[in-house]
Design an enzyme around this catalytic site. Structure first.
Site, PDB file in Angstrom:
ATOM      1  CB  ALA A  98      41.798  47.077  41.398  1.00 62.20           C
ATOM      2  N   GLY A  99      43.703  46.133  38.543  1.00 68.07           N
ATOM      3  CA  GLY A  99      44.554  45.045  38.051  1.00 68.07           C
ATOM      4  C   GLY A  99      43.870  43.694  38.133  1.00 68.07           C
ATOM      5  CG  LEU A 100      41.515  42.463  40.813  1.00 71.00           C
ATOM      6  CD1 LEU A 100      40.500  42.506  41.943  1.00 71.00           C
ATOM      7  CD2 LEU A 100      42.496  41.296  41.022  1.00 71.00           C
ATOM      8  CG  ASP A 147      44.591  39.994  31.671  1.00 74.68           C
ATOM      9  OD1 ASP A 147      45.315  39.183  32.273  1.00 74.68           O
ATOM     10  OD2 ASP A 147      44.867  41.196  31.557  1.00 74.68           O
TER      11      ASP A 147
HETATM   12  C1  GLA Z   1      48.146  42.633  31.917  1.00 74.51           C
HETATM   13  C2  GLA Z   1      47.983  42.079  30.500  1.00 74.51           C
HETATM   14  C3  GLA Z   1      48.212  40.571  30.461  1.00 74.51           C
HETATM   15  C4  GLA Z   1      49.520  40.192  31.142  1.00 74.51           C
HETATM   16  C5  GLA Z   1      49.648  40.868  32.514  1.00 74.51           C
HETATM   17  C6  GLA Z   1      51.013  40.650  33.116  1.00 74.51           C
HETATM   18  O1  GLA Z   1      47.153  42.151  32.759  1.00 74.51           O
HETATM   19  O2  GLA Z   1      46.680  42.365  30.003  1.00 74.51           O
HETATM   20  O3  GLA Z   1      48.178  40.114  29.127  1.00 74.51           O
HETATM   21  O4  GLA Z   1      50.619  40.478  30.326  1.00 74.51           O
HETATM   22  O5  GLA Z   1      49.422  42.268  32.431  1.00 74.51           O
HETATM   23  O6  GLA Z   1      51.213  39.305  33.350  1.00 74.51           O
END
Ligand code: GLA
Length: 342
Positions: A98-100, A147
């Site tokens: 989910a992008g978390l 992240d």
């Molecule tokens: C993903 C990558 C991060 C960052 C984001 C966008 O989550 O793992 O390193 O680049 O995209 O900000």
């Protein structure tokens, strides 16, 4: 035999997307949700893994398979070189994909557990760097450090103003009296996420080559389309991170919301990483009374939108999103502590 237990949280990025791999400043926070890992030596010639989200897997100690798109690629990346079989249990309460940063949280927890098991404890920065290295070299996503760093260094009550070049941060308190930050999962598939991500990283390398520098925030040359728009996003997003931190320190909710909306527009139109579902969800939120502003967060192409919502209007905003956008999952973003050995 002793059992090592670790926990590492997921993260939400408040602002500053697609600039961490260029050494930019970003503003993530660790979440309460994350991944628990239990790791122990076992007898036999196979590693055995069990995950609350993905089921079971096994692989031979002396011949770990190459990565091939399986959930346990991450485990092999982190533990594949161990000299003896292990049992690995993984329990996660983060929505997957989910992008978390469910993958960064898994890798940070695994790297910390492996270090403990080998009696070679690592500091937080080494854990974050190793987890990132596995993501790049083993999984093939040419990500920045945001992240893994946020998962390792998270601090209760604070977002992290992270300098990705220096790999240092300042804790920042977000003053949001009467308002809350929510990550809203669009539930859109993230199938394009990896390939477009690496494409953008390659475009940035081309910008650096044409400009003859890797200081992206100081480049001032004419570039061909679409590289000109990519650079416009990079430079404006970096400025927005600092304006947002200033607005948040002053508790200026309207300014914070406006900067979030601007960031989304930039990611969608100039960097082209949002996609139709995130655009629809963001616009629905941004146009609802009671929501100060919203932006996609993380890599894009599916995943979450983060929104600043007036506490007393949350139900109304949720209702409107359900009517206009459809099914979502709402996760409250409360800044939490980073990875730990339990
Ligand atoms: C993903 C990558 C991060 C960052 C984001 C966008 O989550 O793992 O390193 O680049 O995209 O900000």
């Amino acid at each position: 035999m002793s059992v090592i237990q670790t926990f590492a949280p997921g993260r939400v990025n408040v602002i500053g997307d697609h600039i961490d791999y260029l050494g930019g400043h970003v503003l993530p926070m660790a979440l309460k949700l994350g991944t628990h890992v239990r790791l122990q030596w076992i007898d036999g010639d196979q590693h055995r893994a069990i995950s609350s989200s993905h089921g079971q897997a096994r692989w031979p100690v002396d011949n770990p398979p190459a990565p091939c798109g399986h959930w346990y690629d991450y485990l092999i990346g982190a533990l594949g070189d161990l000299p003896q079989a292990t049992r690995i249990e993984i329990v996660s309460d983060l929505p997957q994909g989910a992008g978390l940063s469910s993958s960064a949280s898994l890798l940070v927890a695994l790297v910390a557990a492996r270090a403990e098991l080998m009696h070679q404890p690592l500091d937080r920065l080494s854990i974050a760097r190793r987890a990132r290295q596995i993501e790049i070299e083993h999984i093939g996503l040419k990500c920045g450090i945001m992240d893994q760093y946020a998962s390792a260094f998270g601090q209760k009550g604070h977002a992290l103003l992270l300098d990705c070049q220096a790999q240092t941060h300042q804790p920042v308190q977000l003053k949001m009296d009467g308002a809350e930050l929510w990550a809203i999962d669009s539930k859109a598939p993230r199938s394009l996420a990896g390939s477009v991500y690496n494409e953008r990283v390659a475009e940035c390398a081309e910008i650096g080559r044409l400009a003859g520098t890797d200081d992206f925030f100081a480049i001032d040359i004419d570039l061909p389309e679409p590289l000109d728009r990519r650079l416009k996003h990079i430079q404006s997003e970096q400025k927005r991170v600092h304006s947002f931190a200033t607005a948040a320190a002053a508790g200026d909710l309207r300014a914070m919301g406006q900067i979030m909306n601007d960031s989304h527009r930039s990611l969608s139109e100039d960097y082209e990483v949002a996609g139709p579902a995130l655009d629809k969800l963001q616009s629905c939120l941004a146009n609802t009374v009671g929501c100060f502003g919203a932006r996609m967060t993380g890599g894009g192409f599916g995943g979450c939108v983060i929104a600043l919502v007036r506490s007393d209007a949350r139900d109304m905003v949720q209702h409107r999103v359900a009517l206009e956008y459809g099914d979502t999952q709402w996760i409250q973003c409360k800044p939490s502590d980073g990875a730990r050995v339990l």
